[in-house]
Design a protein around this motif. Structure first.
Motif, PDB file in Angstrom:
ATOM      1  N   ALA A 183     -11.748   8.566 -15.821  1.00 36.64           N
ATOM      2  CA  ALA A 183     -10.521   8.470 -16.616  1.00 36.64           C
ATOM      3  C   ALA A 183     -10.799   8.756 -18.090  1.00 36.64           C
ATOM      4  CB  ALA A 183      -9.906   7.082 -16.455  1.00 36.64           C
ATOM      5  N   THR A 184     -11.958   8.300 -18.566  1.00 36.71           N
ATOM      6  CA  THR A 184     -12.331   8.519 -19.966  1.00 36.71           C
ATOM      7  C   THR A 184     -12.482  10.011 -20.267  1.00 36.71           C
ATOM      8  OG1 THR A 184     -13.474   6.394 -20.073  1.00 36.71           O
ATOM      9  CG2 THR A 184     -14.054   8.023 -21.749  1.00 36.71           C
ATOM     10  N   VAL A 187     -11.406  12.653 -18.460  1.00 35.16           N
ATOM     11  CA  VAL A 187     -10.149  13.381 -18.272  1.00 35.16           C
ATOM     12  C   VAL A 187      -9.238  13.178 -19.480  1.00 35.16           C
ATOM     13  CG1 VAL A 187      -8.027  13.476 -16.904  1.00 35.16           C
ATOM     14  CG2 VAL A 187     -10.242  13.408 -15.755  1.00 35.16           C
ATOM     15  N   SER A 188      -9.208  11.955 -20.009  1.00 32.16           N
ATOM     16  CA  SER A 188      -8.376  11.669 -21.189  1.00 32.16           C
ATOM     17  C   SER A 188      -8.866  12.453 -22.404  1.00 32.16           C
ATOM     18  CB  SER A 188      -8.394  10.167 -21.496  1.00 32.16           C
ATOM     19  OG  SER A 188      -7.866   9.427 -20.423  1.00 32.16           O
ATOM     20  N   PHE A 189     -10.188  12.540 -22.562  1.00 35.79           N
ATOM     21  CA  PHE A 189     -10.747  13.280 -23.690  1.00 35.79           C
ATOM     22  C   PHE A 189     -10.380  14.763 -23.590  1.00 35.79           C
ATOM     23  CE2 PHE A 189     -14.321  15.859 -25.342  1.00 35.79           C
ATOM     24  CZ  PHE A 189     -14.165  15.586 -26.690  1.00 35.79           C
ATOM     25  N   ALA A 246      -7.908  16.057 -21.930  1.00 37.87           N
ATOM     26  CA  ALA A 246      -6.460  16.160 -22.117  1.00 37.87           C
ATOM     27  C   ALA A 246      -6.112  16.170 -23.602  1.00 37.87           C
ATOM     28  CB  ALA A 246      -5.752  15.006 -21.412  1.00 37.87           C
ATOM     29  N   LEU A 247      -6.827  15.354 -24.382  1.00 38.74           N
ATOM     30  CA  LEU A 247      -6.613  15.340 -25.827  1.00 38.74           C
ATOM     31  C   LEU A 247      -6.918  16.709 -26.437  1.00 38.74           C
ATOM     32  CD1 LEU A 247      -6.137  13.883 -28.557  1.00 38.74           C
ATOM     33  CD2 LEU A 247      -8.553  13.203 -28.499  1.00 38.74           C
ATOM     34  N   THR A 263     -13.851  23.598 -20.634  1.00 35.93           N
ATOM     35  CA  THR A 263     -13.248  22.513 -19.863  1.00 35.93           C
ATOM     36  C   THR A 263     -14.094  22.060 -18.683  1.00 35.93           C
ATOM     37  OG1 THR A 263     -10.995  23.170 -20.488  1.00 35.93           O
ATOM     38  CG2 THR A 263     -11.235  21.838 -18.496  1.00 35.93           C
ATOM     39  N   THR A 311     -21.369   9.345 -18.172  1.00 34.23           N
ATOM     40  CA  THR A 311     -20.763   8.004 -18.061  1.00 34.23           C
ATOM     41  C   THR A 311     -21.423   7.181 -16.967  1.00 34.23           C
ATOM     42  OG1 THR A 311     -19.017   8.597 -16.461  1.00 34.23           O
ATOM     43  CG2 THR A 311     -18.521   8.902 -18.818  1.00 34.23           C
TER      44      THR A 311
END
Length: 223
Positions: free
Chosen positions: A27-28, A30-32, A34-35, A83, A94
């Motif tokens: 999740a971390t 993917v969020s990065f 996405a940002l 990406t 991670t």
């Protein structure tokens, strides 16, 4: 009205089930990423004006670019190329632990960026000001971290991850060699070196434990 002193009717509040580490790490990352897409979308609409905020070597105000450069990309093609490696390599880092991921990322981000600020003009044509942007320096740091971390910790699964990563992405390391102007080999090189440094530093607990075991064994054999 009476009060009962018993606890038969008391039910403890259910504890929240902790999410698996791989889920939090995924999740971390993917969020990065996405940002990065959100930033590039805004930048594309505004004629890529944010790209001027990258690392400008040896200029005092260019130091601010160390903070912004990994978040900026020249165009959609540049971001798309970064990406896949960012998702895969970032996620694998991670798995070494979220604390280590955060510290490793911070070290690569800052030290790699500062190194780029120092040597970023090497190879540039005379009179041409270079501006370094993109997450590739961070990706190179994650890559080298993964390759060497297992050899520092001596943990089998981390060594295997490092070997597999080297086999799949090892060719990318050629991007850290001086080459075509317009590709930030300086950023790749400095990010990669910072990744090795982060791996060594963050493997400290395992290295110290190994030394203690060696010392204990030596003492036993001396009797």
């Amino acid at each position: 009205m009476g009060m009962s002193g018993g606890t038969a009717g008391y039910t403890p509040a259910p504890q929240k089930k902790q999410r698996p580490a791989w889920m939090i790490g995924g999740a971390t990352i993917v969020s990065f990423v996405a940002l990065l897409y959100v930033i590039e979308a805004w930048d594309a609409v505004n004629h890529q004006e944010l790209n001027a905020d990258g690392i400008r070597p040896l200029e005092s105000d260019g130091l601010w670019g160390i903070i912004w450069a990994p978040l900026l990309h020249a165009n959609w093609e540049h971001l798309i190329a970064n990406t896949g490696p960012a998702l895969v390599l970032g996620f694998l880092v991670t798995l070494a632990g979220m604390a280590r991921f955060i510290y490793a990322t911070a070290m690569v981000w800052i030290l790699g960026g500062f190194g780029t600020w120092l040597i970023g003009n090497i190879g540039a044509p005379p009179g041409v000001e270079s501006v370094h942007i993109g997450a590739s320096g961070l990706i190179f740091g994650w890559l080298t971290f993964l390759i060497v971390f297992g050899f520092f910790t001596r943990k089998a699964w981390q060594i295997i991850v490092g070997i597999v990563v080297l086999f799949i992405y090892g060719g990318v390391l050629l991007g850290a060699l001086p080459g075509t102007f317009g590709v930030s080999w300086q950023g790749h090189l400095c990010g990669g070196l910072a990744g090795v440094f982060a791996a060594y530093l963050l493997s400290g607990p395992e290295r110290k434990a190994r030394e203690k075991r060696k010392t204990g064994t030596a003492q036993q054999l001396s009797y």
